[in-house]
Each structure stands twice: as C-alpha cells, then as structure tokens.
Design a protein around this motif. Sequence first.
Motif, PDB file in Angstrom:
ATOM      1  N   GLY A 127       0.802  -1.222   0.000  1.00  0.00           N
ATOM      2  CA  GLY A 127       0.000   0.000   0.000  1.00  0.00           C
ATOM      3  C   GLY A 127       0.830   1.265   0.000  1.00  0.00           C
ATOM      4  O   GLY A 127       0.369   2.316  -0.458  1.00  0.00           O
ATOM      5  N   ARG A 128       2.066   1.199   0.513  1.00  0.00           N
ATOM      6  CA  ARG A 128       2.926   2.379   0.552  1.00  0.00           C
ATOM      7  C   ARG A 128       3.356   2.825  -0.843  1.00  0.00           C
ATOM      8  O   ARG A 128       3.821   3.942  -1.028  1.00  0.00           O
ATOM      9  N   LEU A 129       3.235   1.945  -1.815  1.00  0.00           N
ATOM     10  CA  LEU A 129       3.653   2.257  -3.183  1.00  0.00           C
ATOM     11  C   LEU A 129       2.473   2.565  -4.100  1.00  0.00           C
ATOM     12  O   LEU A 129       2.628   2.597  -5.315  1.00  0.00           O
ATOM     13  N   HIS A 130       1.304   2.782  -3.504  1.00  0.00           N
ATOM     14  CA  HIS A 130       0.122   3.060  -4.312  1.00  0.00           C
ATOM     15  C   HIS A 130       0.000   4.553  -4.606  1.00  0.00           C
ATOM     16  O   HIS A 130      -0.857   5.258  -4.073  1.00  0.00           O
ATOM     17  N   ASN A 131       0.925   5.054  -5.431  1.00  0.00           N
ATOM     18  CA  ASN A 131       0.832   6.431  -5.929  1.00  0.00           C
ATOM     19  C   ASN A 131       1.239   6.450  -7.386  1.00  0.00           C
ATOM     20  O   ASN A 131       1.640   5.420  -7.952  1.00  0.00           O
ATOM     21  N   SER A 132       1.134   7.605  -8.006  1.00  0.00           N
ATOM     22  CA  SER A 132       1.318   7.690  -9.461  1.00  0.00           C
ATOM     23  C   SER A 132       2.715   7.281  -9.908  1.00  0.00           C
ATOM     24  O   SER A 132       2.892   6.645 -10.947  1.00  0.00           O
ATOM     25  N   MET A 133       3.732   7.635  -9.121  1.00  0.00           N
ATOM     26  CA  MET A 133       5.109   7.310  -9.503  1.00  0.00           C
ATOM     27  C   MET A 133       5.286   5.808  -9.694  1.00  0.00           C
ATOM     28  O   MET A 133       5.837   5.344 -10.696  1.00  0.00           O
ATOM     29  N   TYR A 134       4.804   5.031  -8.727  1.00  0.00           N
ATOM     30  CA  TYR A 134       4.967   3.579  -8.798  1.00  0.00           C
ATOM     31  C   TYR A 134       3.948   2.935  -9.731  1.00  0.00           C
ATOM     32  O   TYR A 134       4.187   1.840 -10.260  1.00  0.00           O
ATOM     33  N   ASN A 156       5.085  21.187  -7.666  1.00  0.00           N
ATOM     34  CA  ASN A 156       3.765  21.425  -7.068  1.00  0.00           C
ATOM     35  C   ASN A 156       3.458  20.343  -6.035  1.00  0.00           C
ATOM     36  O   ASN A 156       2.458  19.621  -6.155  1.00  0.00           O
ATOM     37  N   PRO A 157       4.309  20.209  -5.004  1.00  0.00           N
ATOM     38  CA  PRO A 157       4.144  19.089  -4.067  1.00  0.00           C
ATOM     39  C   PRO A 157       2.815  19.103  -3.302  1.00  0.00           C
ATOM     40  O   PRO A 157       2.264  18.042  -3.010  1.00  0.00           O
ATOM     41  N   LEU A 158       2.309  20.293  -2.990  1.00  0.00           N
ATOM     42  CA  LEU A 158       1.064  20.368  -2.230  1.00  0.00           C
ATOM     43  C   LEU A 158      -0.152  19.951  -3.053  1.00  0.00           C
ATOM     44  O   LEU A 158      -1.166  19.524  -2.496  1.00  0.00           O
ATOM     45  N   ARG A 159      -0.051  20.088  -4.357  1.00  0.00           N
ATOM     46  CA  ARG A 159      -1.172  19.732  -5.241  1.00  0.00           C
ATOM     47  C   ARG A 159      -0.920  18.415  -5.985  1.00  0.00           C
ATOM     48  O   ARG A 159      -1.675  18.049  -6.880  1.00  0.00           O
ATOM     49  N   TYR A 160       0.159  17.719  -5.617  1.00  0.00           N
ATOM     50  CA  TYR A 160       0.576  16.517  -6.349  1.00  0.00           C
ATOM     51  C   TYR A 160      -0.537  15.465  -6.408  1.00  0.00           C
ATOM     52  O   TYR A 160      -0.887  14.969  -7.484  1.00  0.00           O
ATOM     53  N   ASN A 161      -1.102  15.128  -5.254  1.00  0.00           N
ATOM     54  CA  ASN A 161      -2.137  14.079  -5.222  1.00  0.00           C
ATOM     55  C   ASN A 161      -3.398  14.498  -5.960  1.00  0.00           C
ATOM     56  O   ASN A 161      -4.096  13.662  -6.549  1.00  0.00           O
ATOM     57  N   ALA A 162      -3.678  15.792  -5.964  1.00  0.00           N
ATOM     58  CA  ALA A 162      -4.867  16.276  -6.673  1.00  0.00           C
ATOM     59  C   ALA A 162      -4.656  16.259  -8.184  1.00  0.00           C
ATOM     60  O   ALA A 162      -5.557  15.900  -8.946  1.00  0.00           O
ATOM     61  N   ILE A 163      -3.449  16.654  -8.611  1.00  0.00           N
ATOM     62  CA  ILE A 163      -3.157  16.697 -10.058  1.00  0.00           C
ATOM     63  C   ILE A 163      -2.966  15.293 -10.607  1.00  0.00           C
ATOM     64  O   ILE A 163      -3.553  14.913 -11.620  1.00  0.00           O
ATOM     65  N   ASN A 222      -4.015  12.309  -9.908  1.00  0.00           N
ATOM     66  CA  ASN A 222      -4.962  11.370  -9.307  1.00  0.00           C
ATOM     67  C   ASN A 222      -5.090  10.114 -10.173  1.00  0.00           C
ATOM     68  O   ASN A 222      -4.504  10.022 -11.255  1.00  0.00           O
ATOM     69  N   THR A 223      -5.859   9.169  -9.680  1.00  0.00           N
ATOM     70  CA  THR A 223      -5.980   7.876 -10.364  1.00  0.00           C
ATOM     71  C   THR A 223      -6.505   8.020 -11.781  1.00  0.00           C
ATOM     72  O   THR A 223      -5.993   7.379 -12.729  1.00  0.00           O
ATOM     73  N   GLU A 224      -7.507   8.870 -11.978  1.00  0.00           N
ATOM     74  CA  GLU A 224      -8.089   9.052 -13.318  1.00  0.00           C
ATOM     75  C   GLU A 224      -7.067   9.605 -14.306  1.00  0.00           C
ATOM     76  O   GLU A 224      -6.991   9.156 -15.449  1.00  0.00           O
ATOM     77  N   VAL A 225      -6.279  10.577 -13.860  1.00  0.00           N
ATOM     78  CA  VAL A 225      -5.258  11.174 -14.730  1.00  0.00           C
ATOM     79  C   VAL A 225      -4.195  10.140 -15.090  1.00  0.00           C
ATOM     80  O   VAL A 225      -3.767  10.046 -16.250  1.00  0.00           O
ATOM     81  N   CYS A 226      -3.763   9.349 -14.108  1.00  0.00           N
ATOM     82  CA  CYS A 226      -2.747   8.329 -14.372  1.00  0.00           C
ATOM     83  C   CYS A 226      -3.245   7.292 -15.375  1.00  0.00           C
ATOM     84  O   CYS A 226      -2.517   6.898 -16.299  1.00  0.00           O
ATOM     85  N   ILE A 227      -4.483   6.857 -15.203  1.00  0.00           N
ATOM     86  CA  ILE A 227      -5.059   5.881 -16.137  1.00  0.00           C
ATOM     87  C   ILE A 227      -5.166   6.486 -17.535  1.00  0.00           C
ATOM     88  O   ILE A 227      -4.872   5.819 -18.539  1.00  0.00           O
ATOM     89  N   TRP A 228      -5.544   7.764 -17.606  1.00  0.00           N
ATOM     90  CA  TRP A 228      -5.632   8.434 -18.908  1.00  0.00           C
ATOM     91  C   TRP A 228      -4.261   8.497 -19.565  1.00  0.00           C
ATOM     92  O   TRP A 228      -4.138   8.267 -20.781  1.00  0.00           O
ATOM     93  N   MET A 229      -3.220   8.799 -18.791  1.00  0.00           N
ATOM     94  CA  MET A 229      -1.865   8.886 -19.349  1.00  0.00           C
ATOM     95  C   MET A 229      -1.380   7.531 -19.856  1.00  0.00           C
ATOM     96  O   MET A 229      -0.778   7.437 -20.933  1.00  0.00           O
ATOM     97  N   ILE A 230      -1.642   6.486 -19.083  1.00  0.00           N
ATOM     98  CA  ILE A 230      -1.253   5.144 -19.524  1.00  0.00           C
ATOM     99  C   ILE A 230      -1.999   4.783 -20.808  1.00  0.00           C
ATOM    100  O   ILE A 230      -1.411   4.268 -21.771  1.00  0.00           O
ATOM    101  N   GLY A 231      -3.304   5.067 -20.826  1.00  0.00           N
ATOM    102  CA  GLY A 231      -4.098   4.788 -22.021  1.00  0.00           C
ATOM    103  C   GLY A 231      -3.614   5.580 -23.227  1.00  0.00           C
ATOM    104  O   GLY A 231      -3.555   5.050 -24.346  1.00  0.00           O
ATOM    105  N   ALA A 232      -3.244   6.842 -23.003  1.00  0.00           N
ATOM    106  CA  ALA A 232      -2.738   7.674 -24.094  1.00  0.00           C
ATOM    107  C   ALA A 232      -1.414   7.134 -24.632  1.00  0.00           C
ATOM    108  O   ALA A 232      -1.162   7.161 -25.845  1.00  0.00           O
ATOM    109  N   SER A 233      -0.572   6.624 -23.738  1.00  0.00           N
ATOM    110  CA  SER A 233       0.713   6.052 -24.163  1.00  0.00           C
ATOM    111  C   SER A 233       0.492   4.847 -25.081  1.00  0.00           C
ATOM    112  O   SER A 233       1.068   4.762 -26.175  1.00  0.00           O
ATOM    113  N   TRP A 234      -0.363   3.920 -24.633  1.00  0.00           N
ATOM    114  CA  TRP A 234      -0.612   2.710 -25.420  1.00  0.00           C
ATOM    115  C   TRP A 234      -1.371   3.028 -26.706  1.00  0.00           C
ATOM    116  O   TRP A 234      -1.091   2.430 -27.762  1.00  0.00           O
ATOM    117  N   SER A 235      -2.283   3.974 -26.655  1.00  0.00           N
ATOM    118  CA  SER A 235      -3.056   4.336 -27.854  1.00  0.00           C
ATOM    119  C   SER A 235      -2.159   4.972 -28.908  1.00  0.00           C
ATOM    120  O   SER A 235      -2.266   4.671 -30.100  1.00  0.00           O
TER     121      SER A 235
END
Length: 313
Positions: free
Chosen positions: A53-60, A128-135, A137-150
């Motif tokens: 669970g400690r690695l459940h962020n966008s970087m990992y 932007n460390p204070l806004r990192y989790n907001a920017i 977020n899970t939806e944005v990360c999934i969109w980026m991964i999808g954009a990469s593969w697409s």
Amino acid sequence: MHPRNHSTVTEFILLGLSTDPSTQILLFQIFLIIYLATLVGNFLLILAVRTDGRLHNSMYFFLSSLSFLDICYTSIIVPKMLVNFLASKKTISFTGCALQVYFYLFLGETECVLLAFMAYDRFVAICNPLRYNAIMNTEVCIWMIGASWSTGCIISSMDMYFTYRLTYCGPNVINHFFCEVPLLLQLSCSDISVNNIIKLVGGTSLLCIPLTLILISYFKIFAAIVRIHSGRYKAFSTCISHLVVVTIFYGTAMFMYIRPKHLATEDADKIDMPAKVVSVFYTIATPMLNPLIYSLRNKDVHQALRRLGRCIN
C-alpha cells in the motif's frame, strides 16, 4: 496492405549475431539468463507495487506499467532469437516477421510516450508538491497510460501498413537478429521513397517530441531545486533513476535511428556489429536493467521487496 500473393517471399532468414556454432551456444546461454532475469525482475517489481500500500501512488503506478511494457517488449524478440541460436535454419515466416515488427514498434513507441509522462509526474511532485495528489490522481494516471498505449498502437499501425503494402520478391536475408523496418525496406522490390519519408518524419517526431517534453520538465525541475534551501539532494534523488533510464533508452534509440547508414551495409554478409550490439542493449539489456535502476536507489522499493520476500518464504 496488399494481399500476400503480391509477394513471393514467404519467410526471411535472420543472420543473427554470429555464424559460429560454438559461439551461438554460448550466446544462447547468456541471453536465456538475461531473459529470465528480465522476467523475474520486472514481475517482482510489479508484484511489489501491487501488494504494498505504501507504493500506491502515481510514480509507482507508472513504474509498474513500465515493467509490464518491458516484459512484453523483450518477449517479442528474445524467444525467437533463442530458438534461432539452436536452429540449423534460422528463419522467420512472413507473418511472424510482420507481427514482430508491429509489436516491436508498438511497444517501443509506447515507451517513448510513457517516459515523457513519467517526467511530468516528477515535475509535478517537485514543483507542485502540495497539489501533487490532486493533479496526479488515479483518473489522470489511467488516462496517461491509455494515451501512451493508444499513441503506440496508432503510429505502429501506420508504420506497419506502409511497410507491408510493399512487394517482397527476394532476396530474403535480414542482417539482424530480429525484423526491423529499415532492413525490410532494403529487401523490397517496390518504390520505398514514401516509406523513407514517413520513417524519417515519423521516427524523428516520435523521438524528439517526447524527449523535448522530458527536457522541458527537467529544466523546470532543476530550476525549482536550485531555489530549495534544504533537501535538494533528496528532491533530485527521486529523478535520478528516471534520468538514467531516459538517457539509456533515448541514447541508444537515437544512435540507431538518427545516424547515416542505419543498421546495415550494402553487403548482407558484412555484419554491422556496432549497430547490433546497440540493438541488443536497448531491446534486451535495458528491460533487464530498468528494475535494477529503479530499485537500487529507492528505499521504498527495497522495503517492499523485502516484505514480499518474507511473504513468499
């Protein structure tokens, strides 16, 4: 793509890395070990990220996606390469070559875009460390991964179409250990002027645009780190692994695709060994090194792997 009967070639001969039988046995053993290490290393990294669970962020999340990409990337080349080390007839079917070209381009182009998104992730984390989790977020990360593969899928499909719409009527010898577009173009008996333009424009754009975005991200990261009065090393240390991977990936790719006389010589019997060594590095060695690069300097990954090891034992 033209129908298959427009080409008389039904298979291609891969010259590989060596024609000496004893050397081929040695190379088989070396590359089998590298391939197994790649699978194990990347799989363990994915498992560590998913279970801790400690690695459940966008970087990992991006890191585990890169590991999955590396497993797929090396698996489209190495298994056939290993078979050919032991085979007396080192061939690949026309269809097999087409599939290898498609997935090689697809996964390589996907990694180009993914590395750019990973650089943006580090930019947001530091600038932007204070806004990192907001920017990020899970939806944005999934969109980026999808954009990469697409992006990889669309561009590789275009490359595939323009390559295999050509006629191949012989010779059928490829001076490499896997199918690559520039070498296939040399074997075509059709006019390849359009293909050369597409290869130059598409290849340069695909390398340069993500690389430019990466450089812009790191320029802003360095500017932000300079303004930090304390903790500069800690901030920069989160970027070192990504910088090393980007340097290796883009350095070898640019050597291969933005140099005169691409991969081959005019005589197929004269093996362009420096190009083959570089190809081995970015198609086979780099996927093995990536999990090591990302885990060596990362305490969180170290701890996650230790916990995973205790669970397995």
